[in-house]
Design a protein around this motif. Structure first.
Motif, PDB file in Angstrom:
ATOM      1  N   ARG A 150      45.198  85.473 -22.977  1.00 49.46           N
ATOM      2  CA  ARG A 150      43.932  85.317 -23.701  1.00 49.46           C
ATOM      3  C   ARG A 150      43.765  83.901 -24.250  1.00 49.46           C
ATOM      4  O   ARG A 150      42.696  83.546 -24.711  1.00 49.46           O
ATOM      5  CB  ARG A 150      43.838  86.345 -24.818  1.00 49.46           C
ATOM      6  N   LEU A 151      44.814  83.114 -24.196  1.00 46.26           N
ATOM      7  CA  LEU A 151      44.737  81.728 -24.665  1.00 46.26           C
ATOM      8  C   LEU A 151      44.321  80.847 -23.491  1.00 46.26           C
ATOM      9  O   LEU A 151      45.061  80.004 -23.002  1.00 46.26           O
ATOM     10  CB  LEU A 151      46.083  81.293 -25.260  1.00 46.26           C
ATOM     11  N   ARG A 152      43.097  81.055 -23.032  1.00 48.93           N
ATOM     12  CA  ARG A 152      42.602  80.395 -21.815  1.00 48.93           C
ATOM     13  C   ARG A 152      42.592  78.875 -21.946  1.00 48.93           C
ATOM     14  O   ARG A 152      42.760  78.165 -20.959  1.00 48.93           O
ATOM     15  CB  ARG A 152      41.191  80.890 -21.468  1.00 48.93           C
ATOM     16  N   GLU A 153      42.403  78.380 -23.147  1.00 48.06           N
ATOM     17  CA  GLU A 153      42.366  76.934 -23.337  1.00 48.06           C
ATOM     18  C   GLU A 153      43.732  76.288 -23.072  1.00 48.06           C
ATOM     19  O   GLU A 153      43.830  75.079 -22.897  1.00 48.06           O
ATOM     20  CB  GLU A 153      41.865  76.577 -24.747  1.00 48.06           C
ATOM     21  N   ARG A 154      44.790  77.107 -22.998  1.00 48.25           N
ATOM     22  CA  ARG A 154      46.146  76.599 -22.721  1.00 48.25           C
ATOM     23  C   ARG A 154      46.641  77.075 -21.349  1.00 48.25           C
ATOM     24  O   ARG A 154      47.825  77.073 -21.064  1.00 48.25           O
ATOM     25  CB  ARG A 154      47.113  77.061 -23.821  1.00 48.25           C
ATOM     26  N   ARG A 155      45.712  77.471 -20.502  1.00 47.31           N
ATOM     27  CA  ARG A 155      46.009  78.025 -19.179  1.00 47.31           C
ATOM     28  C   ARG A 155      46.928  77.130 -18.354  1.00 47.31           C
ATOM     29  O   ARG A 155      47.815  77.615 -17.667  1.00 47.31           O
ATOM     30  CB  ARG A 155      44.694  78.280 -18.452  1.00 47.31           C
ATOM     31  N   ASP A 156      46.730  75.828 -18.422  1.00 49.18           N
ATOM     32  CA  ASP A 156      47.565  74.913 -17.628  1.00 49.18           C
ATOM     33  C   ASP A 156      49.039  75.021 -18.009  1.00 49.18           C
ATOM     34  O   ASP A 156      49.908  74.747 -17.188  1.00 49.18           O
ATOM     35  CB  ASP A 156      47.097  73.467 -17.783  1.00 49.18           C
ATOM     36  N   GLU A 157      49.313  75.419 -19.241  1.00 49.14           N
ATOM     37  CA  GLU A 157      50.693  75.564 -19.691  1.00 49.14           C
ATOM     38  C   GLU A 157      51.315  76.878 -19.237  1.00 49.14           C
ATOM     39  O   GLU A 157      52.476  76.914 -18.865  1.00 49.14           O
ATOM     40  CB  GLU A 157      50.769  75.487 -21.216  1.00 49.14           C
ATOM     41  N   TRP A 158      50.547  77.974 -19.304  1.00 46.27           N
ATOM     42  CA  TRP A 158      51.161  79.272 -19.042  1.00 46.27           C
ATOM     43  C   TRP A 158      50.976  79.803 -17.634  1.00 46.27           C
ATOM     44  O   TRP A 158      51.753  80.627 -17.177  1.00 46.27           O
ATOM     45  CB  TRP A 158      50.717  80.322 -20.061  1.00 46.27           C
ATOM     46  N   LEU A 159      49.983  79.343 -16.913  1.00 52.15           N
ATOM     47  CA  LEU A 159      49.720  79.905 -15.593  1.00 52.15           C
ATOM     48  C   LEU A 159      50.898  79.749 -14.622  1.00 52.15           C
ATOM     49  O   LEU A 159      51.294  80.724 -13.972  1.00 52.15           O
ATOM     50  CB  LEU A 159      48.435  79.313 -15.010  1.00 52.15           C
ATOM     51  N   PRO A 160      51.522  78.565 -14.527  1.00 53.03           N
ATOM     52  CA  PRO A 160      52.681  78.461 -13.627  1.00 53.03           C
ATOM     53  C   PRO A 160      53.825  79.397 -14.041  1.00 53.03           C
ATOM     54  O   PRO A 160      54.495  79.976 -13.179  1.00 53.03           O
ATOM     55  CB  PRO A 160      53.115  76.989 -13.744  1.00 53.03           C
ATOM     56  N   SER A 183      44.614  87.568 -11.367  1.00 49.90           N
ATOM     57  CA  SER A 183      43.345  87.741 -10.647  1.00 49.90           C
ATOM     58  C   SER A 183      42.171  87.386 -11.539  1.00 49.90           C
ATOM     59  O   SER A 183      41.209  86.739 -11.095  1.00 49.90           O
ATOM     60  CB  SER A 183      43.199  89.186 -10.160  1.00 49.90           C
ATOM     61  N   ASP A 184      42.246  87.799 -12.798  1.00 50.49           N
ATOM     62  CA  ASP A 184      41.184  87.508 -13.753  1.00 50.49           C
ATOM     63  C   ASP A 184      41.015  85.997 -13.934  1.00 50.49           C
ATOM     64  O   ASP A 184      39.890  85.481 -13.940  1.00 50.49           O
ATOM     65  CB  ASP A 184      41.504  88.185 -15.090  1.00 50.49           C
ATOM     66  N   VAL A 185      42.119  85.283 -14.038  1.00 52.38           N
ATOM     67  CA  VAL A 185      42.067  83.829 -14.212  1.00 52.38           C
ATOM     68  C   VAL A 185      41.515  83.164 -12.952  1.00 52.38           C
ATOM     69  O   VAL A 185      40.714  82.235 -13.031  1.00 52.38           O
ATOM     70  CB  VAL A 185      43.473  83.281 -14.563  1.00 52.38           C
ATOM     71  N   GLU A 186      41.927  83.653 -11.791  1.00 50.22           N
ATOM     72  CA  GLU A 186      41.424  83.085 -10.537  1.00 50.22           C
ATOM     73  C   GLU A 186      39.925  83.321 -10.398  1.00 50.22           C
ATOM     74  O   GLU A 186      39.184  82.439  -9.972  1.00 50.22           O
ATOM     75  CB  GLU A 186      42.179  83.660  -9.348  1.00 50.22           C
ATOM     76  N   GLN A 187      39.461  84.530 -10.762  1.00 51.21           N
ATOM     77  CA  GLN A 187      38.017  84.830 -10.717  1.00 51.21           C
ATOM     78  C   GLN A 187      37.258  83.918 -11.678  1.00 51.21           C
ATOM     79  O   GLN A 187      36.205  83.411 -11.336  1.00 51.21           O
ATOM     80  CB  GLN A 187      37.760  86.282 -11.078  1.00 51.21           C
ATOM     81  N   GLU A 188      37.817  83.727 -12.848  1.00 55.84           N
ATOM     82  CA  GLU A 188      37.189  82.844 -13.832  1.00 55.84           C
ATOM     83  C   GLU A 188      37.088  81.423 -13.284  1.00 55.84           C
ATOM     84  O   GLU A 188      36.088  80.760 -13.456  1.00 55.84           O
ATOM     85  CB  GLU A 188      38.001  82.863 -15.128  1.00 55.84           C
ATOM     86  N   GLY A 189      38.158  80.979 -12.615  1.00 55.15           N
ATOM     87  CA  GLY A 189      38.169  79.643 -12.023  1.00 55.15           C
ATOM     88  C   GLY A 189      37.121  79.470 -10.935  1.00 55.15           C
ATOM     89  O   GLY A 189      36.492  78.436 -10.821  1.00 55.15           O
TER      90      GLY A 189
END
Length: 193
Positions: A150-160, A183-189
């Motif tokens: 849910r911390l989308r603004e820090r996605r670059d840190e946690w996604l990998p 999948s949710d993050v990829e759809q958002e992207g």
């Protein structure tokens, strides 16, 4: 972290300033009770935690001041499951400014939800650590996953990290939940590309 030092710091907050917030007078005892050696007291603190810090599902000024203590308990590995559950709900509440009453931080009026979200995000490393720890309960790991994603603004840190944990995960339910979030993050992207 010593329990005495933790209690001293919790009691040093001027909780009385938040009298308009539900249960503000009880907040120090509730937070301190979370690390009690007495199972009954710890459970009572868990039972009162949400009512005191997220009344009617809304962040209040006392929530903002309590979050660092909750994050500290997680960082130190001393948090009962109810702390994770509350931080999930707080993270959800902090995604909306619908009931944002604002807060004074260092003399400046700021968004309460945005400021609270920043304080929750301060624990990102601890949530990621707990997500990877297969010795923790599945509920705790799922709560950590829910907070992190849910911390989308820090996605670059946690996604990998989520991708690596997903690849190594053996538990089908954990894999399913991670796949949902990925999948949710990829759809958002795709929606913002």
């Amino acid at each position: 972290m010593s329990a005495n030092d933790f209690e001293r710091r919790v009691r040093a907050v001027e909780w009385y300033r938040y009298e308009h917030d539900c249960c503000s007078a009880f907040i120090p005892d509730v937070i301190i009770g979370l690390i009690s050696g007495d199972d009954v007291r710890r459970q009572e603190s868990c039972d009162r935690l949400e009512d005191c810090l997220l009344p009617q599902g809304v962040l209040v000024e006392a929530s903002y001041h309590a979050i660092p203590f909750l994050v500290e308990l997680i960082r130190e590995g001393m948090a009962p499951g109810c702390v994770y559950e509350l931080l999930v709900l707080m993270t959800i509440a902090a995604q909306s400014d619908a009931y944002d009453e604002g807060i004074r931080v260092n003399g400046n009026l700021r968004s309460l939800t945005e400021s609270s979200r920043g304080r929750i995000a301060d624990g990102l490393g601890s949530y990621c650590r707990d997500l990877q720890n297969r010795n923790l309960s599945k509920d705790r790991r799922l709560a950590a996953l829910s907070i992190v994603c849910r911390l989308r603004e820090r996605r670059d840190e946690w996604l990998p990290l989520i991708r690596r944990v997903y690849d190594a995960e053996q538990d089908p339910e954990m894999r399913r939940e991670m796949l949902y979030w990925l999948s949710d993050v990829e759809q958002e992207g795709k929606g913002t590309a």
